[in-house]
Design a protein around this motif. Structure first.
Motif, short mmCIF file in Angstrom:
data_model
loop_
_atom_site.label_atom_id
_atom_site.label_comp_id
_atom_site.label_asym_id
_atom_site.label_seq_id
_atom_site.Cartn_x
_atom_site.Cartn_y
_atom_site.Cartn_z
N GLY A 34 -43.38 -5.33 38.69
CA GLY A 34 -43.64 -3.91 38.98
C GLY A 34 -44.34 -3.23 37.81
N SER A 35 -43.92 -3.56 36.59
CA SER A 35 -44.57 -2.97 35.43
C SER A 35 -46.02 -3.44 35.33
CB SER A 35 -43.80 -3.32 34.15
OG SER A 35 -43.88 -4.70 33.87
N ALA A 36 -46.28 -4.70 35.68
CA ALA A 36 -47.65 -5.22 35.64
C ALA A 36 -48.55 -4.49 36.64
CB ALA A 36 -47.65 -6.72 35.92
N VAL A 37 -47.99 -4.16 37.82
CA VAL A 37 -48.76 -3.41 38.81
C VAL A 37 -49.15 -2.04 38.26
CG1 VAL A 37 -48.63 -2.29 41.07
CG2 VAL A 37 -47.77 -4.62 40.78
N LEU A 38 -48.20 -1.37 37.61
CA LEU A 38 -48.51 -0.06 37.03
C LEU A 38 -49.52 -0.19 35.90
CD1 LEU A 38 -44.95 1.56 36.97
CD2 LEU A 38 -46.87 2.15 38.46
N TRP A 39 -49.37 -1.22 35.06
CA TRP A 39 -50.36 -1.43 33.99
C TRP A 39 -51.75 -1.63 34.57
CZ3 TRP A 39 -46.51 -5.14 31.35
CH2 TRP A 39 -45.85 -4.48 30.31
N GLY A 40 -51.83 -2.28 35.72
CA GLY A 40 -53.13 -2.56 36.31
C GLY A 40 -53.89 -1.33 36.74
N THR A 41 -53.20 -0.19 36.84
CA THR A 41 -53.89 1.07 37.21
C THR A 41 -54.50 1.77 36.01
OG1 THR A 41 -51.91 2.46 36.95
CG2 THR A 41 -52.21 1.36 39.07
N THR A 42 -54.26 1.25 34.80
CA THR A 42 -54.71 1.94 33.59
C THR A 42 -56.21 2.14 33.56
OG1 THR A 42 -52.84 1.04 32.35
CG2 THR A 42 -54.70 1.86 31.08
N GLY A 43 -56.97 1.06 33.80
CA GLY A 43 -58.42 1.15 33.72
C GLY A 43 -59.01 2.12 34.72
N THR A 44 -58.52 2.09 35.97
CA THR A 44 -59.02 3.01 36.98
C THR A 44 -58.70 4.45 36.62
OG1 THR A 44 -58.74 1.33 38.70
CG2 THR A 44 -58.92 3.62 39.43
N ALA A 61 -53.37 8.37 23.21
CA ALA A 61 -52.81 9.62 23.72
C ALA A 61 -51.73 9.33 24.76
CB ALA A 61 -53.91 10.49 24.33
N GLY A 62 -51.99 8.36 25.63
CA GLY A 62 -50.97 7.98 26.60
C GLY A 62 -49.72 7.44 25.92
N LEU A 63 -49.90 6.67 24.84
CA LEU A 63 -48.76 6.13 24.10
C LEU A 63 -47.97 7.24 23.42
CD1 LEU A 63 -47.06 3.85 22.92
CD2 LEU A 63 -48.81 3.56 21.14
N VAL A 64 -48.66 8.22 22.85
CA VAL A 64 -47.96 9.33 22.18
C VAL A 64 -47.09 10.08 23.17
CG1 VAL A 64 -48.26 11.55 21.03
CG2 VAL A 64 -49.67 9.60 20.34
N LEU A 65 -47.68 10.52 24.28
CA LEU A 65 -46.93 11.31 25.26
C LEU A 65 -45.84 10.48 25.93
CD1 LEU A 65 -49.90 13.23 26.95
CD2 LEU A 65 -48.32 14.09 25.20
N GLY A 66 -46.20 9.26 26.36
CA GLY A 66 -45.22 8.42 27.03
C GLY A 66 -44.12 7.94 26.10
N GLY A 67 -44.48 7.63 24.85
CA GLY A 67 -43.48 7.18 23.90
C GLY A 67 -42.46 8.26 23.59
N ILE A 68 -42.93 9.48 23.39
CA ILE A 68 -42.00 10.58 23.13
C ILE A 68 -41.11 10.83 24.34
CG2 ILE A 68 -41.86 13.07 22.68
CD1 ILE A 68 -44.39 12.77 20.99
N LEU A 244 -51.21 8.45 32.53
CA LEU A 244 -51.02 7.27 31.67
C LEU A 244 -49.65 7.31 31.00
CD1 LEU A 244 -54.54 7.04 29.97
CD2 LEU A 244 -53.64 5.60 31.79
N ALA A 245 -49.23 8.49 30.55
CA ALA A 245 -47.95 8.61 29.85
C ALA A 245 -46.78 8.32 30.78
CB ALA A 245 -47.82 10.00 29.25
N VAL A 246 -46.82 8.89 31.99
CA VAL A 246 -45.67 8.78 32.90
C VAL A 246 -45.63 7.43 33.60
CG1 VAL A 246 -44.61 9.72 34.99
CG2 VAL A 246 -45.54 11.27 33.26
N PHE A 247 -46.77 6.97 34.11
CA PHE A 247 -46.78 5.79 34.96
C PHE A 247 -47.07 4.49 34.21
CE2 PHE A 247 -47.48 9.24 37.94
CZ PHE A 247 -46.58 8.93 38.95
N THR A 248 -47.90 4.52 33.17
CA THR A 248 -48.24 3.27 32.49
C THR A 248 -47.49 3.08 31.17
OG1 THR A 248 -50.15 4.15 31.25
CG2 THR A 248 -50.54 3.41 33.51
N VAL A 249 -46.72 4.07 30.76
CA VAL A 249 -45.87 3.91 29.58
C VAL A 249 -44.41 4.13 29.96
CG1 VAL A 249 -45.32 4.71 27.25
CG2 VAL A 249 -47.70 4.56 27.98
N TYR A 250 -44.07 5.33 30.42
CA TYR A 250 -42.67 5.67 30.67
C TYR A 250 -42.04 4.79 31.74
CZ TYR A 250 -38.61 8.35 32.19
OH TYR A 250 -37.35 8.71 32.55
N LEU A 251 -42.58 4.82 32.97
CA LEU A 251 -41.99 4.03 34.06
C LEU A 251 -42.17 2.54 33.81
CD1 LEU A 251 -43.00 6.05 37.25
CD2 LEU A 251 -40.75 5.90 36.17
N THR A 252 -43.33 2.17 33.30
CA THR A 252 -43.61 0.77 33.08
C THR A 252 -42.61 0.12 32.13
OG1 THR A 252 -45.97 0.98 33.52
CG2 THR A 252 -45.30 -0.83 32.11
N TYR A 253 -42.36 0.79 31.02
CA TYR A 253 -41.48 0.16 30.03
C TYR A 253 -40.01 0.34 30.34
CZ TYR A 253 -45.50 -1.29 27.45
OH TYR A 253 -46.66 -1.92 27.10
#
Length: 330
Positions: A34-44, A61-68, A244-253
């Motif tokens: 599931g995390s790989a599927v979310l990561w796959g949306t990053t480029g689009t 920027a996605g890492l900063v917001l999602g990491g916090i 990117l912060a919510v779906f490819t960092v927060y939910l993904t990890y």
């Protein structure tokens, strides 16, 4: 699965004996896939960012917001460093540096050698690095099953992403871009191993991920400010950054940390190889791109390798049990 014998795998009921289906698949591979599927949306998603935003800035920027966000919402994250041993705190620090190193190396690699080549090298090298590091630090020798499945998945990934260049005039590969992409794969493998080790020692997965990514977000904040964050003030830029912060960092990890409770880091890194497949499908359906036949063949090979990794080895018989069909308790 090779995580059956890995010391990085958290203690559990011996892979649930003869009936491992729910814990074996839903407890480990499913969240990671599931995390790989979310990561796959990053480029689009990143393709919709304003033209003035550099790829490195978008990723950081996605890492900063999602990491916090991960740090603030993860139960026990704020108290985890104090509860850890000095050795575990050093692992947390090293893991945060590795997390921060991924966007710093991967996005410049895509700019130098192209998204396709950088993706194949980073994602293809990560499982190899994870297996070798696990072997070196934990004396966990890679199994034949893991080696074969990972080799198939990496081959399929390469055919999928490099298919267009294989059927047309290929562009020269930048050695510096290749080196940066390999560093990104190493960064991913390092923080996956560290997270798995801490979780296997009983540390909450959410807290571990919260600390790793919260600290990494702080580490790359100066880079975001230095490269320019003006694009974040636009509606489109803010939307992309929040996604990117919510779906490819927060939910993904959150999913990835959950999967690491029951899956070794070497297997987990292999299970994230569907990311380019998702990216390719989105490119075709959303961005109007086209894939040649060799890419679709690569997708099939990749799927076969992932099936071999995902289906528990004990679901039908014990590893090394030959062709015996009889199963205990059935």
């Amino acid at each position: 699965m090779p995580n059956r014998t890995s010391p990085l795998t958290p203690a559990r009921p011996a892979t649930a004996g003869p009936r491992p289906s729910r814990a074996g698949v839903l407890g480990g591979p499913a969240p990671i896939l599931g995390s790989a599927v979310l990561w796959g949306t990053t480029g689009t998603a990143a393709s919709f960012a304003p033209a003035g935003a550099s790829p490195a800035t978008i990723g950081c920027a996605g890492l900063v917001l999602g990491g916090i966000l991960l740090f603030l919402t993860s139960r026990g994250a704020r108290s985890l460093p104090a509860a850890c041993t000095p050795r575990e705190r050093r692992l947390l620090a090293l893991g945060a540096v590795a997390v921060a190193g991924y966007p710093v190396t991967f996005y410049p690699a895509t700019a130098r050698t192209g998204v396709a080549v950088a993706t194949v090298i980073a994602l293809g090298s990560a499982p190899v690095f994870a297996g070798l590091l696990s072997w070196a630090t934990e004396r966990t020798r890679p199994t034949t099953r893991w080696t074969g499945a990972t080799a198939a998945a990496v081959l399929g990934c390469a055919l999928l992403v490099l298919g267009p260049s294989l059927t047309a005039r290929a562009t020269p590969v930048d050695p510096a871009g290749v080196a940066l992409a390999a560093c990104a794969g190493l960064s991913y493998a390092v923080y996956a191993l560290i997270a798995a080790r801490l979780i296997s020692r009983g540390r909450p997965s959410g807290a571990v991920m919260g600390v790793l990514f919260g600290a990494a977000g702080l580490l790359v904040t100066p880079l975001v400010l230095m490269l320019g964050a003006h694009w974040l003030a636009t509606a489109r830029g803010a939307t992309v950054a929040v996604y990117l912060a919510v779906f490819t960092v927060y939910l993904t990890y959150r999913l990835y940390g959950r999967g690491l409770r029951h899956t070794s880091a070497s297997v987990a890194t292999s299970l994230t190889l569907p990311e380019p497949a998702v990216a390719a499908v989105l490119g075709v359906t959303v961005l109007g791109e086209r894939l040649p036949a060799v890419s679709w063949c690569g997708l099939a090979v990749l799927t076969g390798g992932l099936v071999l990794l995902t289906v528990p080895a004990g679901a039908g018989r014990r590893v090394g049990g030959g062709n015996r069909r009889r199963q205990p308790g059935r």
